[in-house]
Design a protein around this motif. Structure first.
Motif, mmCIF file in Angstrom:
data_model
loop_
_atom_site.group_PDB
_atom_site.id
_atom_site.type_symbol
_atom_site.label_atom_id
_atom_site.label_comp_id
_atom_site.label_asym_id
_atom_site.label_seq_id
_atom_site.Cartn_x
_atom_site.Cartn_y
_atom_site.Cartn_z
ATOM 1 N N THR A 1 26.738 50.123 41.540
ATOM 2 C CA THR A 1 28.160 50.610 41.343
ATOM 3 C C THR A 1 29.123 49.656 41.542
ATOM 4 O O THR A 1 29.046 48.836 42.448
ATOM 5 C CB THR A 1 28.427 51.546 42.443
ATOM 6 O OG1 THR A 1 27.336 52.699 42.258
ATOM 7 C CG2 THR A 1 29.777 52.234 42.325
ATOM 8 N N VAL A 2 29.783 49.479 40.512
ATOM 9 C CA VAL A 2 30.746 48.427 40.410
ATOM 10 C C VAL A 2 32.342 49.173 40.237
ATOM 11 O O VAL A 2 32.476 49.765 39.384
ATOM 12 C CB VAL A 2 30.572 47.644 39.113
ATOM 13 C CG1 VAL A 2 31.767 46.422 38.596
ATOM 14 C CG2 VAL A 2 29.505 46.930 39.141
ATOM 15 N N VAL A 3 33.239 48.656 40.850
ATOM 16 C CA VAL A 3 34.537 48.981 41.006
ATOM 17 C C VAL A 3 35.527 48.128 40.308
ATOM 18 O O VAL A 3 35.575 46.899 40.894
ATOM 19 C CB VAL A 3 35.104 49.440 42.301
ATOM 20 C CG1 VAL A 3 36.473 49.724 42.361
ATOM 21 C CG2 VAL A 3 33.946 50.504 43.324
ATOM 22 N N ILE A 4 36.262 48.557 39.451
ATOM 23 C CA ILE A 4 37.102 47.567 38.554
ATOM 24 C C ILE A 4 38.540 48.183 39.148
ATOM 25 O O ILE A 4 39.153 49.036 39.092
ATOM 26 C CB ILE A 4 37.055 47.713 37.262
ATOM 27 C CG1 ILE A 4 35.869 47.511 36.664
ATOM 28 C CG2 ILE A 4 38.159 46.664 36.434
ATOM 29 C CD1 ILE A 4 35.495 48.080 35.211
ATOM 30 N N THR A 5 39.273 46.902 39.805
ATOM 31 C CA THR A 5 40.659 47.288 40.317
ATOM 32 C C THR A 5 41.542 46.618 39.478
ATOM 33 O O THR A 5 41.436 45.414 39.331
ATOM 34 C CB THR A 5 40.436 47.017 41.857
ATOM 35 O OG1 THR A 5 39.603 47.689 42.557
ATOM 36 C CG2 THR A 5 41.897 47.326 42.451
ATOM 37 N N VAL A 6 42.744 47.197 39.270
ATOM 38 C CA VAL A 6 43.877 46.644 38.519
ATOM 39 C C VAL A 6 45.128 46.830 39.390
ATOM 40 O O VAL A 6 45.271 48.028 39.634
ATOM 41 C CB VAL A 6 43.859 47.231 37.107
ATOM 42 C CG1 VAL A 6 45.348 46.651 36.493
ATOM 43 C CG2 VAL A 6 42.727 46.967 36.332
ATOM 44 N N SER A 7 45.877 46.074 39.521
ATOM 45 C CA SER A 7 47.078 46.096 40.551
ATOM 46 C C SER A 7 48.297 45.160 40.029
ATOM 47 O O SER A 7 47.805 44.099 39.570
ATOM 48 C CB SER A 7 46.674 46.049 41.998
ATOM 49 O OG SER A 7 46.233 44.815 42.264
ATOM 50 N N GLY A 8 49.354 45.557 40.482
ATOM 51 C CA GLY A 8 50.620 44.860 39.952
ATOM 52 C C GLY A 8 51.505 45.345 39.180
ATOM 53 O O GLY A 8 51.219 46.624 38.710
ATOM 54 N N PRO A 9 52.684 44.646 38.848
ATOM 55 C CA PRO A 9 53.745 45.279 37.944
ATOM 56 C C PRO A 9 53.294 44.928 36.543
ATOM 57 O O PRO A 9 52.477 44.109 36.194
ATOM 58 C CB PRO A 9 54.831 44.306 38.281
ATOM 59 C CG PRO A 9 54.407 42.967 38.768
ATOM 60 C CD PRO A 9 52.957 43.384 39.552
ATOM 61 N N PRO A 10 53.868 45.362 35.627
ATOM 62 C CA PRO A 10 53.379 45.395 34.082
ATOM 63 C C PRO A 10 53.317 44.037 33.683
ATOM 64 O O PRO A 10 52.440 43.544 32.836
ATOM 65 C CB PRO A 10 54.607 46.047 33.273
ATOM 66 C CG PRO A 10 55.272 46.956 34.325
ATOM 67 C CD PRO A 10 55.249 46.387 35.596
#
Length: 152
Positions: free
Chosen positions: A132-141
């Motif tokens: 199981t792999v979790v892809i995290t995307v965070s931050g302003p545009p």
């Protein structure tokens, strides 16, 4: 009398020889298969499997960054095989080269691909085991960070 004792031994000797020859044949075939044919097949099958795993992971990573305004914090979970060719592997996301690499104990199974991410998304160096792999995307545009992690 001598003839009667000899005739009784002939079937026993022939059966013993037949069993011995069958055992030698089975042992020889097992050695040939396990020593050459099966390992090369496992390597080829493992190479194909690693290509599919890498393609699946790449597709999900490239789809993960949302095309919305404002600051985001998203998580996408991808389920990949835990092993390839009966061995564990790792996915390595590299910032400097924007690549995703599949690391495996058998170097013939290892693969690497270049990611196609928006210019506003920066991959963070991260390593995760298969499964199981979790892809995290965070931050302003204008400055989003993408990272890989294990089970949440």
């Amino acid at each position: 009398m001598d003839n009667i004792g000899t005739r009784g031994m002939t079937p026993v000797v022939s059966k013993t020889l037949a069993i011995g020859l069958a055992t030698l044949y089975i042992a020889g075939m097992t050695t040939a298969l396990l020593g050459g044919v099966v390992p090369s097949y496992e390597t080829r099958a493992g190479g194909e499997m690693s290509e599919r795993v890498l393609a699946t992971a790449t597709t999900e990573i490239e789809r993960a960054p949302p095309a919305v305004g404002g600051t985001v914090e998203t998580r996408t979970t991808v389920t990949l095989p835990e092993t390839i060719a009966n061995d564990g592997y790792q996915l390595v996301l590299s910032n400097g080269t924007d690549t995703l690499t599949l690391i495996h104990p058998d170097e013939n199974i290892e693969r690497e691909t270049r990611l196609s991410l928006p210019s506003t998304v920066t991959p963070r160096n991260s390593t995760v085991d298969g499964g199981t792999v979790v892809i995290t995307v965070s931050g302003p545009p204008a400055n989003r960070t993408l990272a890989l992690g294990g089970e949440p």
